[in-house]
Design a protein around this motif. Structure first.
Motif, short mmCIF file in Angstrom:
data_model
loop_
_atom_site.label_atom_id
_atom_site.label_comp_id
_atom_site.label_asym_id
_atom_site.label_seq_id
_atom_site.Cartn_x
_atom_site.Cartn_y
_atom_site.Cartn_z
N ALA A 263 21.57 -22.05 32.58
CA ALA A 263 22.06 -22.36 33.60
C ALA A 263 22.81 -21.28 34.24
N ALA A 264 22.34 -20.53 35.25
CA ALA A 264 22.92 -19.39 35.82
C ALA A 264 22.57 -19.17 37.15
N LEU A 265 23.05 -18.50 37.61
CA LEU A 265 22.47 -17.81 39.07
C LEU A 265 21.37 -17.08 38.81
N HIS A 266 20.39 -17.38 39.86
CA HIS A 266 18.88 -16.90 39.67
C HIS A 266 18.51 -16.26 41.00
N HIS A 267 17.79 -15.08 41.03
CA HIS A 267 17.90 -14.35 42.11
C HIS A 267 16.36 -14.13 42.71
N SER B 209 17.41 -18.26 47.15
CA SER B 209 18.49 -17.39 46.65
C SER B 209 18.63 -15.96 47.28
N GLY B 210 18.25 -15.62 48.39
CA GLY B 210 18.59 -14.76 49.30
C GLY B 210 17.89 -13.47 48.98
N ALA B 211 18.22 -12.38 49.17
CA ALA B 211 17.49 -11.08 48.87
C ALA B 211 18.24 -10.70 47.15
N PRO B 212 16.97 -9.81 46.66
CA PRO B 212 17.31 -9.64 45.26
C PRO B 212 18.77 -9.28 44.91
N GLU B 213 19.12 -8.46 45.98
CA GLU B 213 20.58 -7.77 45.61
C GLU B 213 21.70 -8.64 46.05
N ASP B 214 21.35 -10.00 46.49
CA ASP B 214 22.38 -11.00 46.82
C ASP B 214 22.98 -11.36 45.61
N VAL B 215 24.38 -11.18 45.25
CA VAL B 215 24.89 -11.70 44.01
C VAL B 215 24.98 -13.14 43.80
N ARG B 216 24.99 -13.88 44.92
CA ARG B 216 25.21 -15.08 44.74
C ARG B 216 23.90 -15.90 44.12
N GLY B 217 22.78 -16.04 44.74
CA GLY B 217 21.47 -16.62 44.18
C GLY B 217 21.65 -18.08 44.00
N SER B 218 20.56 -18.65 43.67
CA SER B 218 20.48 -20.18 43.33
C SER B 218 20.92 -20.56 42.03
N GLY B 219 21.70 -21.47 42.14
CA GLY B 219 22.35 -21.96 40.68
C GLY B 219 21.40 -22.84 40.06
N THR B 220 20.60 -22.23 39.12
CA THR B 220 19.41 -22.73 38.57
C THR B 220 19.66 -23.19 37.06
N HIS C 74 23.62 -21.18 59.12
CA HIS C 74 23.47 -20.05 60.01
C HIS C 74 23.03 -19.00 59.52
N GLU C 75 23.19 -18.65 58.12
CA GLU C 75 22.68 -17.61 57.32
C GLU C 75 21.01 -17.60 57.05
N GLY C 76 20.51 -18.53 57.53
CA GLY C 76 19.13 -18.78 57.29
C GLY C 76 18.78 -19.31 55.81
N PHE C 77 19.73 -20.00 55.09
CA PHE C 77 19.38 -20.60 53.87
C PHE C 77 19.29 -22.31 53.98
N LEU C 78 18.17 -22.42 53.49
CA LEU C 78 17.42 -23.91 53.52
C LEU C 78 18.47 -24.94 52.98
N GLN C 79 18.85 -25.96 54.01
CA GLN C 79 19.66 -27.02 53.55
C GLN C 79 19.08 -28.36 53.30
N ARG C 80 17.96 -28.42 53.82
CA ARG C 80 17.11 -29.69 53.66
C ARG C 80 15.37 -29.39 53.99
#
Length: 304
Positions: free
Chosen positions: A37-41, A48-59, A200-206
């Motif tokens: 269970a960790a941030l996945h890029h 999950s954003g670009a590979p350099e995005d430090v946030r990522g998907s909470g997988t 507004h950042e282009g991340f899928l919400q639904r």
């Protein structure tokens, strides 16, 4: 919704007494097993954003699987039982921790065998402040009833559509009925979730992302999968995000089934050309150079 005494959570309908601790076809019993269970890029950029995005998907990677894919890149957890038993309350805490770490979403990977516990954990987490969209990462082998049971819990379906040919589905995943099952499930996902919605950042919400992994020597079947997807989009009138993948690597028992190599550039180009011809272009087409093992994280119980 509690664990069943005769399990029919997946299309196998194996009838295992999960409530009494009997393991089903998927390998799951009455315990809740999680392997990571960790941030996945390395998901689609809208998750999950670009590979350099430090946030990522909470997988969150769950143990066990309802399929038996001979080439599974996650085989230590899907078919070899790697994972740690946790409580539903701890799973809810994991969701909230991932949110606090900046996750763009909660991404549940192969969770159907734990559907009752996952729903309960989401209820607990939302009561304590979970606000992230929830993505359900599935091999596409789902019953319509399971998809309906996740209405109100799942915002984003991240589903595979692996095969059009029942014989190929049987040989590679021990699931001859996969094409029909996946089509019915996808239709329900689309009708239940609707067209893609982004922030507004282009991340899928639904919405629905449909992945297809192109396999070596299987160009004809890939073309037929794409034809099914194009027909479904036309019939439902509901757009989805196609994601064409070239990252196949011969893991696990792939070589024994004639999949001992990566897909060629020529093969993948034929699949991409078919997607373009069918108008399935409002999504992602993976670069051929993406066949790398880094897409498979270490299942070392991180975050569990």
């Amino acid at each position: 919704m509690s664990l069943p005494h005769r399990c029919h959570l997946c299309p196998r309908a194996c009838g295992a007494d999960r409530a009494a601790g009997q393991a089903g076809y998927c390998g799951a019993d009455d315990r809740l097993l999680v392997a990571r269970a960790a941030l996945h890029h390395w998901e689609e950029p809208c998750l999950s954003g670009a590979p350099e995005d430090v946030r990522g998907s909470g997988t969150v990677f769950f143990s066990g699987c309802t399929l038996r894919c001979c080439y599974c890149q996650n085989y230590p957890i899907s078919q070899e039982g790697v994972g740690k038993a946790i409580t539903v309350e701890h799973l809810a805490e994991i969701f909230l921790r991932l949110q606090s770490e900046g996750a763009r979403n909660i991404n549940l990977v192969t969770a159907t065998q734990y559907l009752p516990q996952v729903r309960h954990a989401l209820d607990l987490a939302r009561a304590d402040g979970l606000t992230l969209p929830v993505a359900y990462n599935t091999g596409g082998y789902e019953t319509v009833a399971a998809v309906k049971a996740l209405a109100g819990y799942v915002d984003i379906w991240l589903t595979d559509f692996k095969y059009a040919d029942p014989d190929l589905a049987q040989r590679l995943s021990s699931a001859r009925e996969y094409p029909a099952v996946a089509e019915s499930a996808l239709r329900q996902m689309l009708e239940q979730t609707g067209a893609p919605v982004y922030d507004h950042e282009g991340f899928l919400q639904r919405g629905v992302i449909v992945r297809h992994l192109a396999l070596p020597g299987c160009v004809r079947d890939s073309r037929n999968v794409l034809k099914i997807l194009a027909r479904l989009q036309k019939e439902t009138g509901i757009p989805f995000v196609p994601s064409l993948m070239s990252q196949f690597t011969p893991f696990y028992k792939a070589e024994a089934q004639g999949l001992g190599r990566r897909i060629t550039t020529y093969e993948y180009r034929q699949v991409v050309d078919e997607a373009i011809r069918l108008g399935l272009t409002d999504g992602y087409m993976q670069e051929k150079s993406s066949a790398r093992e880094e897409y498979t994280p270490p299942f070392d119980l991180e975050g569990v």
